[in-house]
Design an enzyme around this catalytic site. Structure first.
Site, PDB file in Angstrom:
ATOM      1  N   ARG A 236       0.734  -1.167   0.058  1.00  0.00           N
ATOM      2  CA  ARG A 236       0.254   0.601   0.360  1.00  0.00           C
ATOM      3  C   ARG A 236       1.266   1.407   0.520  1.00  0.00           C
ATOM      4  NH1 ARG A 236      -3.067  -3.258  -1.384  1.00  0.00           N
ATOM      5  NH2 ARG A 236      -5.270  -3.703  -0.781  1.00  0.00           N
ATOM      6  N   GLU A 265      -2.450   7.641  -5.105  1.00  0.00           N
ATOM      7  CA  GLU A 265      -2.374   6.758  -6.341  1.00  0.00           C
ATOM      8  C   GLU A 265      -4.402   6.342  -6.758  1.00  0.00           C
ATOM      9  OE1 GLU A 265      -3.315   2.565  -6.091  1.00  0.00           O
ATOM     10  OE2 GLU A 265      -1.491   2.732  -5.170  1.00  0.00           O
TER      11      GLU A 265
END
Length: 332
Positions: A236, A265
């Site tokens: 992550r 992202e």
């Protein structure tokens, strides 16, 4: 069984694999939405029983509350992580959350290794040179992976698979996990995060994102690392403080960085921005470093993994609708 399912952040490959899986379950009606599930799009869930979501959908309290008001009683994650779901809110509004805990750990593990090898032997740069007729080897020197000390932080399914691959390369593997795996401890050495940071030539992250791991890699932890360390993250994005990482790259404390995930992202990955100006200055700064390799959250993306994700996700949905959901895949 009749179950209306809204699939958000849907790509063509999601549609293909989920439709094939749904064909095995009579009454599973899929509605596909390319948009992410957010506060702005939650109204699309009117009439749905279940929402099927991915890593960059936003399920904070406002969205979970809205889902409950619309009659949605099940959030089916088609991924292993659930950091994007407010679990307290889900419990408060009696919305069940399920996930796919182990779709294909080898897919992500192999991608982590691919990032290591590419950065080390600079194959991406060599590829471009040869296409231009440049066969000069200057600047392409790597190191022998055999015998190097690699730190694996997080030894769940993916971290364990990564450790096994690294042992096959002849690496000395140091591991950290709050819950050590006794079978992995036979070949690898469990130790503290501090020792991994200070002694590893390569560090690869395979841990979930939670309060304890948020910005695990920060200015202080980077300062503890060996000069020229390689860092890999396929877990992550928010495990890494990107601003601190840029400082580490500029000082050459970080010798190379390979990431398949990025903290911000959600506004970038899984979409084509090639004809747009990217306004994320931190991401663009990362792109300027010759020793940084970024892929767009594709570690999971193999045929086998996609088929397993679709199969388990549909099974979770059907089992929920029929009141026989296994605790193995239930988050709450």
């Amino acid at each position: 069984m009749q179950c209306k399912i809204g699939v958000f952040s849907c790509q063509a490959y999601d549609r293909d694999t989920l439709s094939q899986a749904a064909a095995q379950h009579a009454g599973a009606e899929l509605r596909y939405f390319e948009t992410a599930l957010t506060q702005q799009s939650v109204s699309l869930c009117q009439g749905l029983d279940t929402v099927c979501v991915f890593v960059n959908d936003t399920l904070d309290e406002s969205v979970v509350s809205a889902l409950a008001k619309l009659g949605v009683r099940h959030i089916a994650l088609r991924c292993a992580g659930y950091n994007n779901v407010d679990l307290k809110a889900a419990k408060k509004y009696r919305v069940c959350v399920t996930r796919v805990p182990a779709y294909s750990p080898h897919s992500v593990a192999e991608h982590a290794i691919a990032l290591m090898l590419t950065l080390n032997r600079k194959t991406h740069r060599a590829f471009n040179r040869v296409r231009e007729g440049n066969f000069n080897l200057n600047g392409l020197m790597g190191f022998t992976l055999h015998g190097k000390r690699v730190g694996v932080i997080g030894t769940g399914h993916i971290g364990k698979a990564t450790a096994h691959i690294l042992k096959g390369f002849g690496c000395e593997v140091l591991c950290y996990d709050p819950q050590p795996d006794s079978t992995l401890a036979i070949d690898c050495t469990y130790t503290s995060i501090h020792e991994i940071l200070s002694k590893s030539d390569i560090i690869t992250l395979h841990c979930p994102l939670n309060d304890d791991t948020y910005h695990l890699i920060n200015r202080q932890s980077i300062g503890q690392m060996k000069d020229g360390v390689m860092l890999i993250n396929t877990s992550r994005g928010a495990l890494i403080d990107t601003k601190a990482m840029i400082t580490g790259l500029k000082s050459e404390k970080i010798g190379s960085l390979g990431i398949d995930v990025y903290e911000q992202e959600a506004s970038l990955f899984f979409s084509d921005h090639s004809m747009e100006i990217i306004h994320d200055d931190i991401f663009e700064r990362l792109q300027t470093f010759p020793n940084v390799l970024i892929t767009g959250h594709q570690g999971f993306f193999t045929r086998e993994a996609m088929e397993e994700i679709a199969s388990v996700t549909l099974a979770n949905i059907v089992n929920f609708c029929q009141g026989r959901l296994s605790d193995n895949n239930r988050v709450i």
